[in-house]
Design a protein around this motif. Structure first.
Motif, PDB file in Angstrom:
ATOM      1  N   GLU A 114       0.825  -1.206   0.000  1.00 33.01           N
ATOM      2  CA  GLU A 114       0.000   0.000   0.000  1.00 33.01           C
ATOM      3  C   GLU A 114       0.868   1.269   0.000  1.00 33.01           C
ATOM      4  OE1 GLU A 114      -3.155   1.356   3.172  1.00 33.01           O
ATOM      5  OE2 GLU A 114      -3.458  -0.762   2.625  1.00 33.01           O
ATOM      6  N   ILE A 115       1.910   1.241   0.808  1.00 35.17           N
ATOM      7  CA  ILE A 115       2.815   2.404   0.878  1.00 35.17           C
ATOM      8  C   ILE A 115       3.506   2.621  -0.471  1.00 35.17           C
ATOM      9  CG2 ILE A 115       4.982   3.232   1.900  1.00 35.17           C
ATOM     10  CD1 ILE A 115       4.061   1.883   4.546  1.00 35.17           C
ATOM     11  N   ILE A 116       3.989   1.529  -1.062  1.00 36.20           N
ATOM     12  CA  ILE A 116       4.688   1.661  -2.351  1.00 36.20           C
ATOM     13  C   ILE A 116       3.731   2.222  -3.407  1.00 36.20           C
ATOM     14  CG2 ILE A 116       5.794   0.365  -4.233  1.00 36.20           C
ATOM     15  CD1 ILE A 116       6.992  -1.489  -2.115  1.00 36.20           C
TER      16      ILE A 116
ATOM     17  N   ARG B 115      12.210  -6.251  -1.015  1.00 38.04           N
ATOM     18  CA  ARG B 115      11.721  -7.439  -1.733  1.00 38.04           C
ATOM     19  C   ARG B 115      10.744  -7.037  -2.831  1.00 38.04           C
ATOM     20  NH1 ARG B 115      10.858  -9.815   3.316  1.00 38.04           N
ATOM     21  NH2 ARG B 115      12.592 -11.192   3.806  1.00 38.04           N
ATOM     22  N   GLN B 116       9.844  -6.106  -2.502  1.00 35.10           N
ATOM     23  CA  GLN B 116       8.782  -5.763  -3.461  1.00 35.10           C
ATOM     24  C   GLN B 116       9.275  -4.903  -4.623  1.00 35.10           C
ATOM     25  OE1 GLN B 116       5.001  -4.564  -1.807  1.00 35.10           O
ATOM     26  NE2 GLN B 116       5.064  -6.119  -0.220  1.00 35.10           N
ATOM     27  N   VAL B 117      10.333  -4.126  -4.439  1.00 33.62           N
ATOM     28  CA  VAL B 117      10.831  -3.328  -5.567  1.00 33.62           C
ATOM     29  C   VAL B 117      11.898  -4.083  -6.361  1.00 33.62           C
ATOM     30  CG1 VAL B 117      10.304  -1.117  -4.449  1.00 33.62           C
ATOM     31  CG2 VAL B 117      12.614  -2.091  -4.238  1.00 33.62           C
TER      32      VAL B 117
ATOM     33  N   ARG C 257      15.703  13.128   4.066  1.00 32.67           N
ATOM     34  CA  ARG C 257      15.230  12.949   5.435  1.00 32.67           C
ATOM     35  C   ARG C 257      13.978  12.071   5.458  1.00 32.67           C
ATOM     36  NH1 ARG C 257      16.681  17.963   8.493  1.00 32.67           N
ATOM     37  NH2 ARG C 257      16.803  19.029   6.499  1.00 32.67           N
ATOM     38  N   ILE C 258      14.045  10.892   4.868  1.00 33.08           N
ATOM     39  CA  ILE C 258      12.887  10.002   4.819  1.00 33.08           C
ATOM     40  C   ILE C 258      13.332   8.589   5.162  1.00 33.08           C
ATOM     41  CG2 ILE C 258      11.532  11.332   3.135  1.00 33.08           C
ATOM     42  CD1 ILE C 258      12.665   9.498   0.935  1.00 33.08           C
ATOM     43  N   GLY C 259      12.376   7.756   5.547  1.00 29.46           N
ATOM     44  CA  GLY C 259      12.720   6.387   5.904  1.00 29.46           C
ATOM     45  C   GLY C 259      11.563   5.447   5.635  1.00 29.46           C
TER      46      GLY C 259
ATOM     47  N   ALA D  28      10.514   2.979  -1.712  1.00 26.17           N
ATOM     48  CA  ALA D  28       9.669   3.183  -2.894  1.00 26.17           C
ATOM     49  C   ALA D  28      10.121   4.410  -3.678  1.00 26.17           C
ATOM     50  CB  ALA D  28       8.207   3.338  -2.473  1.00 26.17           C
ATOM     51  N   ALA D  29      10.454   5.490  -2.967  1.00 27.91           N
ATOM     52  CA  ALA D  29      10.890   6.723  -3.643  1.00 27.91           C
ATOM     53  C   ALA D  29      12.184   6.479  -4.408  1.00 27.91           C
ATOM     54  CB  ALA D  29      11.069   7.841  -2.616  1.00 27.91           C
ATOM     55  N   LEU D  30      13.101   5.718  -3.820  1.00 27.79           N
ATOM     56  CA  LEU D  30      14.365   5.427  -4.502  1.00 27.79           C
ATOM     57  C   LEU D  30      14.139   4.569  -5.742  1.00 27.79           C
ATOM     58  CD1 LEU D  30      16.612   4.656  -1.390  1.00 27.79           C
ATOM     59  CD2 LEU D  30      16.829   6.638  -2.907  1.00 27.79           C
TER      60      LEU D  30
END
Lengths: 428, 428
Positions: B35-37, B222-224, B186-188, B194-196
């Motif tokens: 969901e986050i991705i 794993r998902q990316v 500044r994210i984690g 997902a952003a990367l």
């Protein structure tokens, strides 16, 4: 097939669509595969017998065992045409030589300061090789997967191959023998991957599983990853050809079709700076599609995923190639090495007018197991490195530890790891 | 802690239990991560702002941007004690030198027969580095992940680090600067991964994501995977120490505790041939556990997963070591190199009485990101190889194709690939 020009206003959007054309044909089979793996883990050989009977349509028993014997392999090889065995042997020799040339050396940094360092390569103990059965059984893939493992020094190489209806493919067995496979098992599917990863009463577990397979095999590899290593899960194949107008359009057309005939999801792209040549290639493709034995597959691949891109100069072509990061790259220009020097991302390159990609599929020497779907941005083709791993080492004496130990103590303390700091400080 | 002897009748069963002690602490978070991705893919920066506010307890806005500026890094570094910066610099220099020594050379096989072959190494274009926030932020891990990438030639190195409550860790920023990180965000959490992988309006996508993280980060990697490359997903840490009776039991005990203090799931094992020494070490461990700052964690690890194995000879120790395939291996015997020569599986080795494993965690030079949970049977520690990939090439002339082409035609025909065969035959 799309015909686009970098000079078109809509080029960027059309090219972006090609980049995102995932051609993904994966079916979700997670639950079915998890069940099969669990069955093999808990029941071992009994599950293999039952699943082979169910999926492959024959039942291993007293007369046909799970393992293919040396005598069976001998007998199968006698049925192969000698000319074909010679071709296999030439391929094997060349693949072996190129992979042997890749073998890395150990590293020793003596360390005048009392801290010697090094890195040592070791082969894996045991590798499992999945070989698809039936029509997808490619003897060339047996060579490409098995030879790097043997060159790396892997002692045990267990091949699994399903035999639908009980039928073995003699040329696959000949390739296995030539490549140095040490065991051949008459099993396939997720159950074969599970047996290799976890072992059964008959089959000892391996450390890594490689080789192509269907959706069940791919998912089984994903699920056993961690227990054993796996190779990357290959997507549909692709070729990008950079060719100027001085090429024979029929040659380029056939190279595009060689890729397209693999699979409806395969992708063939031509980049050229010559509009008339581009059109001539398209006409030759249409001609070839009338007669090729696999014209149905090749035609669908070309129609759905094929592309011809007209560039204004080779500078543009270099940029597009690096964005496409193709699995296979043919460069058919007057100085292909000069253009190749500027390509950062490609699985394998084929340079010049006399180097069709198909030569690399069989006999050139480099591996034909390559990163697909733009993954050559970060991944590589199969090599001896897939069957080796590294152990680094450090050997300090009292003086060496005195020289660098205090910095370790400081950093360990900053990270709040008191026993780390103490394990160094106690020796100073 | 278990104390077992190879001479015991029940030894094999007890040792097998140690081998299968997975110490797996993974939580299933697949759905939440998916969901986050999806949110980051569809909303980009807006999702990053919302999720950072929700999970990290601060809201990026006009005064604090998502990206950490060079000025902020400069300011943070001025707050770090100079002695600590010197220690960091010594570590960085040594890590850099050892990884530079690993850089492989391109391969060219001229091919007198008209078929030249080669293999070229290229760096990845862009790499993302995940750094955990808060107490798990280890500056040493920033060096160990970032330096190999820069040595390999990666131009863009984007680091993400969550800042719970908005707080940055100055030593982590100093390490990032020293290691050559080119961007700090500044994210984690899963949103950073997902952003990367997919990119947002602010953050350009990378080709590979490396670095340790919690269960959400591991699952996001794993998902990316496939879209980008990832490093292996590390399990709890472990050490195996081979030590004879001539060692100081307090030293060995502290080495065991340095591993145990990482995590309750960490594992420390001693193998020795001296029963009195074994008992002395156990007593020293008990003593250390009274005073160590992280005694609660170390004590639980030792109680649950620690082991002392008494062998009859070093031959037995070699066999057990290869079966354990430990992440870290210390050899404290009179001729450690001789014993090490017979070890096939270990992530990193530390040889002699003056080489505690902690020296390798910080300043020796080899990488401390290593394969855990027996995976050193098939996997290696982080190195420049993780940031390089290979492109093979073939260049044939007419004579070369004439020499090897017919074998390719024969094999392609045997595999039923008509266009492959034709693409070669048409040029002969």
């Amino acid at each position: 097939m799309q015909f686009i020009r970098t000079s078109d206003a809509g080029f960027e959007a059309a090219f972006a669509a090609i980049l995102e054309d995932g051609r993904d044909t994966t079916t979700r089979v997670d639950a079915a595969v998890a069940e099969i793996i669990q069955a093999v883990r808990s029941e071992g050989d009994a599950a293999l017998l039952r699943l082979t009977s169910r999926f492959d349509g024959w039942t291993p028993g007293d007369t046909i065992a799970l393992q293919v014997t040396a005598a069976e392999i001998d007998a199968a090889i006698t049925t192969v045409e000698p000319g074909l065995l010679e071709a296999l042997d030439l391929a094997a020799m060349r693949i072996e030589a190129f992979h042997r040339a890749q073998m890395p050396a150990d590293l020793v940094v003596p360390g005048a300061d009392g801290v010697a360092l090094g890195l040592r390569w070791n082969a894996l103990d045991a590798v499992g090789l999945y070989v698809p059965g039936g029509k997808a059984a490619y003897p060339s893939s047996v060579l490409m997967n098995a030879i790097p493992a043997r060159v790396a020094g892997v002692a045990r190489l267990a091949m699994v191959v399903p035999t639908p209806g009980g039928a073995l493919n003699p040329l696959v067995l000949a390739a296995a023998r030539r490549a140095g496979v040490t065991e051949v098992w008459r099993i396939g599917g997720a159950q074969a991957v599970a047996a290799l990863a976890w072992g059964t009463q008959s089959i000892a577990p391996v450390d890594r599983v490689v080789g192509p397979g269907n959706a069940y095999v791919a998912e089984a590899k994903r699920q056993v990853f961690g227990r054993v290593g796996i190779d990357s899960i290959a997507g549909p194949s692709e070729v990008l050809i950079l060719a100027d107008g001085n090429n024979n359009p029929a040659h380029v057309a056939m190279d595009l079709m060689a890729q397209a005939e693999h699979d409806e999801a395969a992708q063939s792209i031509l980049i050229t700076d010559d509009a008339a040549f581009a059109e001539a290639v398209v006409r030759e493709v249409e001609k070839a599609l009338l007669t090729l034995p696999r014209r149905a597959i090749a035609g669908e691949s070309w129609a759905k995923h094929g592309a011809v891109i007209l560039v204004r100069n080779w500078e543009e072509a270099v940029g597009l190639t690096n964005r496409l990061a193709p699995e296979h790259l043919q460069i058919m220009t007057p100085d292909p090495q000069a253009l190749f020097a500027r390509i950062r991302h490609a699985g394998a390159a084929f340079l010049g007018r006399y180097t069709p990609e198909a030569i690399g599929d069989y006999v050139a020497g480099p591996n034909h197991v390559l990163p697909t779907g733009r993954t050559s941005r970060f991944a590589s083709g199969l090599s001896v490195y897939d069957f080796l791993k590294r152990t680094t080492w450090v050997e300090a004496d009292a003086a060496g530890l005195a020289a660098i130990g205090p910095a370790a103590v400081k950093l360990a303390e900053a990270e709040g790891l008191g026993a780390h700091a103490a394990s160094v400080a106690i020796r100073l």
